[in-house]
Design a protein around this motif. Structure first.
Motif, PDB file in Angstrom:
ATOM      1  N   GLY A  30      22.067 -29.582   4.530  1.00  0.00           N
ATOM      2  CA  GLY A  30      21.288 -29.126   5.444  1.00  0.00           C
ATOM      3  C   GLY A  30      21.254 -27.643   5.582  1.00  0.00           C
ATOM      4  N   ILE A  31      21.390 -26.700   4.631  1.00  0.00           N
ATOM      5  CA  ILE A  31      21.482 -25.157   4.757  1.00  0.00           C
ATOM      6  C   ILE A  31      20.933 -24.774   3.466  1.00  0.00           C
ATOM      7  CG2 ILE A  31      23.147 -25.035   6.321  1.00  0.00           C
ATOM      8  CD1 ILE A  31      25.424 -24.395   4.147  1.00  0.00           C
ATOM      9  N   GLY A  32      19.743 -25.511   3.060  1.00  0.00           N
ATOM     10  CA  GLY A  32      19.121 -25.059   1.904  1.00  0.00           C
ATOM     11  C   GLY A  32      18.389 -23.692   2.043  1.00  0.00           C
ATOM     12  N   TRP A  33      18.468 -23.145   3.110  1.00  0.00           N
ATOM     13  CA  TRP A  33      17.695 -21.789   3.467  1.00  0.00           C
ATOM     14  C   TRP A  33      18.597 -20.650   2.579  1.00  0.00           C
ATOM     15  CZ3 TRP A  33      20.650 -18.393   5.841  1.00  0.00           C
ATOM     16  CH2 TRP A  33      21.537 -19.045   6.879  1.00  0.00           C
ATOM     17  N   ILE A  34      19.742 -21.087   2.431  1.00  0.00           N
ATOM     18  CA  ILE A  34      20.736 -20.061   1.810  1.00  0.00           C
ATOM     19  C   ILE A  34      20.370 -19.903   0.123  1.00  0.00           C
ATOM     20  CG2 ILE A  34      23.293 -19.929   1.142  1.00  0.00           C
ATOM     21  CD1 ILE A  34      23.963 -20.887   4.071  1.00  0.00           C
ATOM     22  N   MET A  35      19.883 -20.675  -0.357  1.00  0.00           N
ATOM     23  CA  MET A  35      19.516 -20.488  -1.765  1.00  0.00           C
ATOM     24  C   MET A  35      18.720 -19.502  -1.774  1.00  0.00           C
ATOM     25  SD  MET A  35      18.750 -24.362  -3.352  1.00  0.00           S
ATOM     26  CE  MET A  35      17.439 -24.685  -2.670  1.00  0.00           C
ATOM     27  N   PHE A  36      17.764 -19.100  -0.729  1.00  0.00           N
ATOM     28  CA  PHE A  36      16.913 -18.086  -0.849  1.00  0.00           C
ATOM     29  C   PHE A  36      17.502 -16.666  -0.516  1.00  0.00           C
ATOM     30  CE2 PHE A  36      14.469 -22.009   0.049  1.00  0.00           C
ATOM     31  CZ  PHE A  36      13.881 -22.002  -1.134  1.00  0.00           C
ATOM     32  N   PHE A 125      30.011 -16.836   8.490  1.00  0.00           N
ATOM     33  CA  PHE A 125      29.747 -16.538   9.831  1.00  0.00           C
ATOM     34  C   PHE A 125      28.677 -17.310  10.339  1.00  0.00           C
ATOM     35  CE2 PHE A 125      33.303 -13.271   9.444  1.00  0.00           C
ATOM     36  CZ  PHE A 125      33.858 -13.255  10.841  1.00  0.00           C
ATOM     37  N   SER A 126      27.750 -17.373   9.528  1.00  0.00           N
ATOM     38  CA  SER A 126      26.337 -17.939  10.246  1.00  0.00           C
ATOM     39  C   SER A 126      26.589 -19.865  10.391  1.00  0.00           C
ATOM     40  CB  SER A 126      25.124 -18.097   9.178  1.00  0.00           C
ATOM     41  OG  SER A 126      25.168 -18.912   8.097  1.00  0.00           O
ATOM     42  N   GLN A 127      27.868 -20.175   9.683  1.00  0.00           N
ATOM     43  CA  GLN A 127      28.250 -21.670   9.989  1.00  0.00           C
ATOM     44  C   GLN A 127      29.505 -21.535  10.805  1.00  0.00           C
ATOM     45  OE1 GLN A 127      26.255 -23.995   8.365  1.00  0.00           O
ATOM     46  NE2 GLN A 127      24.969 -22.203   8.037  1.00  0.00           N
ATOM     47  N   ASN A 128      29.735 -20.423  11.656  1.00  0.00           N
ATOM     48  CA  ASN A 128      30.955 -20.302  12.471  1.00  0.00           C
ATOM     49  C   ASN A 128      32.288 -20.807  11.773  1.00  0.00           C
ATOM     50  OD1 ASN A 128      29.172 -19.634  14.586  1.00  0.00           O
ATOM     51  ND2 ASN A 128      28.392 -21.520  14.856  1.00  0.00           N
ATOM     52  N   GLY A 129      32.229 -20.477  10.700  1.00  0.00           N
ATOM     53  CA  GLY A 129      33.522 -20.784   9.770  1.00  0.00           C
ATOM     54  C   GLY A 129      33.708 -22.252   9.457  1.00  0.00           C
ATOM     55  N   GLY A 130      32.717 -22.949   9.585  1.00  0.00           N
ATOM     56  CA  GLY A 130      32.747 -24.437   9.294  1.00  0.00           C
ATOM     57  C   GLY A 130      31.659 -24.760   8.025  1.00  0.00           C
ATOM     58  N   ASN A 131      31.640 -26.130   7.687  1.00  0.00           N
ATOM     59  CA  ASN A 131      30.773 -26.694   6.828  1.00  0.00           C
ATOM     60  C   ASN A 131      30.894 -25.818   5.395  1.00  0.00           C
ATOM     61  OD1 ASN A 131      28.359 -28.039   6.360  1.00  0.00           O
ATOM     62  ND2 ASN A 131      26.916 -26.711   6.768  1.00  0.00           N
ATOM     63  N   LEU A 132      31.949 -25.508   4.887  1.00  0.00           N
ATOM     64  CA  LEU A 132      32.558 -24.960   3.673  1.00  0.00           C
ATOM     65  C   LEU A 132      32.040 -25.658   2.497  1.00  0.00           C
ATOM     66  CD1 LEU A 132      35.765 -23.382   5.023  1.00  0.00           C
ATOM     67  CD2 LEU A 132      33.526 -22.446   4.967  1.00  0.00           C
ATOM     68  N   PRO A 133      32.433 -26.931   2.364  1.00  0.00           N
ATOM     69  CA  PRO A 133      31.972 -27.555   1.104  1.00  0.00           C
ATOM     70  C   PRO A 133      30.442 -27.392   0.976  1.00  0.00           C
ATOM     71  CG  PRO A 133      33.336 -29.070   2.339  1.00  0.00           C
ATOM     72  CD  PRO A 133      33.102 -27.888   3.412  1.00  0.00           C
ATOM     73  N   ALA A 134      29.547 -27.599   2.070  1.00  0.00           N
ATOM     74  CA  ALA A 134      28.236 -27.394   1.817  1.00  0.00           C
ATOM     75  C   ALA A 134      27.786 -25.960   1.685  1.00  0.00           C
ATOM     76  CB  ALA A 134      27.424 -27.792   3.278  1.00  0.00           C
ATOM     77  N   LEU A 135      28.382 -25.073   1.988  1.00  0.00           N
ATOM     78  CA  LEU A 135      28.149 -23.841   1.783  1.00  0.00           C
ATOM     79  C   LEU A 135      28.682 -23.275   0.407  1.00  0.00           C
ATOM     80  CD1 LEU A 135      27.277 -20.930   3.048  1.00  0.00           C
ATOM     81  CD2 LEU A 135      29.678 -20.669   3.892  1.00  0.00           C
ATOM     82  N   ALA A 136      29.716 -23.959  -0.191  1.00  0.00           N
ATOM     83  CA  ALA A 136      29.989 -23.438  -1.667  1.00  0.00           C
ATOM     84  C   ALA A 136      29.178 -24.210  -2.327  1.00  0.00           C
ATOM     85  CB  ALA A 136      31.236 -23.983  -1.639  1.00  0.00           C
ATOM     86  N   ALA A 137      28.589 -25.490  -2.297  1.00  0.00           N
ATOM     87  CA  ALA A 137      27.521 -26.046  -2.810  1.00  0.00           C
ATOM     88  C   ALA A 137      26.324 -25.443  -2.832  1.00  0.00           C
ATOM     89  CB  ALA A 137      27.527 -27.574  -2.625  1.00  0.00           C
ATOM     90  N   THR A 138      25.859 -24.659  -1.713  1.00  0.00           N
ATOM     91  CA  THR A 138      24.686 -24.416  -1.659  1.00  0.00           C
ATOM     92  C   THR A 138      24.675 -22.910  -2.547  1.00  0.00           C
ATOM     93  OG1 THR A 138      24.316 -25.451   0.597  1.00  0.00           O
ATOM     94  CG2 THR A 138      22.711 -23.512   0.096  1.00  0.00           C
ATOM     95  N   PHE A 139      25.581 -22.353  -2.634  1.00  0.00           N
ATOM     96  CA  PHE A 139      25.682 -20.994  -3.427  1.00  0.00           C
ATOM     97  C   PHE A 139      25.558 -21.610  -4.742  1.00  0.00           C
ATOM     98  CE2 PHE A 139      28.223 -18.572   0.095  1.00  0.00           C
ATOM     99  CZ  PHE A 139      27.298 -17.584   0.433  1.00  0.00           C
ATOM    100  N   PHE A 140      26.211 -22.499  -5.073  1.00  0.00           N
ATOM    101  CA  PHE A 140      26.098 -22.972  -6.571  1.00  0.00           C
ATOM    102  C   PHE A 140      24.508 -23.300  -6.859  1.00  0.00           C
ATOM    103  CE2 PHE A 140      25.364 -26.289  -9.593  1.00  0.00           C
ATOM    104  CZ  PHE A 140      25.896 -25.812 -10.689  1.00  0.00           C
ATOM    105  N   PHE A 141      23.859 -23.896  -5.849  1.00  0.00           N
ATOM    106  CA  PHE A 141      22.476 -24.461  -6.143  1.00  0.00           C
ATOM    107  C   PHE A 141      21.703 -22.917  -5.964  1.00  0.00           C
ATOM    108  CE2 PHE A 141      23.373 -28.878  -5.311  1.00  0.00           C
ATOM    109  CZ  PHE A 141      22.411 -29.472  -6.036  1.00  0.00           C
TER     110      PHE A 141
END
Length: 163
Positions: A30-36, A125-141
Motif C-alpha cells: 500500500g505505499i507504491g508512491w515510494i517507488m516514484f 518517518f512518513s510511516q511513523n517508524g512502522g510498516n518496515l517490511p513494506a518499506l524495504a520491499a517497496t524500495f526494492f521495487f
C-alpha cells in the motif's frame, strides 16, 4: 538527448512505471508512491543502472538510521524532554553521525549514497517508524524500476544520438 531518444525513453519509463506499479498493487503493502521517490533520487543523482544495488542498500541503511532516531527520541522523552526538543536533538545527532559515517569511512562502498539514505530516513518517518517490511520491499521495487528505466535511457540515447 535527441527528440527520438526522449520520446522512446519517455514511453519506456512510463510503461515500466505503470507495469511495476500494477504488479506492486497485488502485494499487501500500500505505499507504491515510494517507488516514484526512488526514481527522483536515481535520476536526480545521474546514476547508472549498475549503481542501483548500492542505492537499495543505502535506502535500507536510511531505514535503520530512522529507527535509531526514533529510539533516541524515545530515550530523551523518557528522560523528561518534550517531543520537540527530543526530536530536534535526535535529528541533529543522528544526521551528524550518519553523514560522518557514510561520507567518511563508507564513502568507497555501496553504502555511500546519501540522497538514498536521507530518502530512507524520510520515508521511514512518513510511516511513523512502522510498516518496515513494506518499506524495504517497496524500495526494492523502486530501485528495480530505476535500473530498468536507466537501461532504457542508455539504450535509446545510443540508438538515437543527439545530432
Amino acid at each position: 538527448m535527441s527528440s527520438k531518444a526522449i520520446l522512446w525513453f519517455s514511453v519506456w519509463t512510463s510503461f515500466f512505471s505503470a507495469l511495476l506499479y500494477i504488479i506492486y498493487n497485488f502485494l499487501p503493502f500500500g505505499i507504491g508512491w515510494i517507488m516514484f521517490v526512488c526514481l527522483a533520487i536515481y535520476f536526480g543523482m545521474g546514476l547508472e543502472p549498475k549503481e542501483t544495488p548500492g542505492l537499495l542498500l543505502s535506502s535500507w541503511c536510511g531505514i535503520l538510521w530512522a529507527l535509531v532516531d526514533f529510539w533516541i527520541i524515545s530515550l530523551l522523552m523518557k528522560a523528561g524532554l518534550g517531543a520537540v526538543a527530543a526530536t530536534f536533538l535526535s535529528v541533529v545527532a543522528g544526521t551528524t553521525v550518519t553523514m560522518c559515517i557514510h561520507l567518511g569511512p563508507l564513502s568507497g562502498t555501496p553504502l555511500k549514497y546519501m540522497p538514498a539514505i536521507f530518502g530512507g530516513v524520510c520515508l521511514t518517518f512518513s510511516q511513523n517508524g512502522g510498516n518496515l517490511p513494506a518499506l524495504a520491499a517497496t524500495f526494492f521495487f523502486g530501485y528495480l524500476l530505476c535500473a530498468i528505466c536507466g537501461w532504457g535511457m542508455n539504450y535509446f540515447m545510443k540508438k538515437y544520438p543527439a545530432s
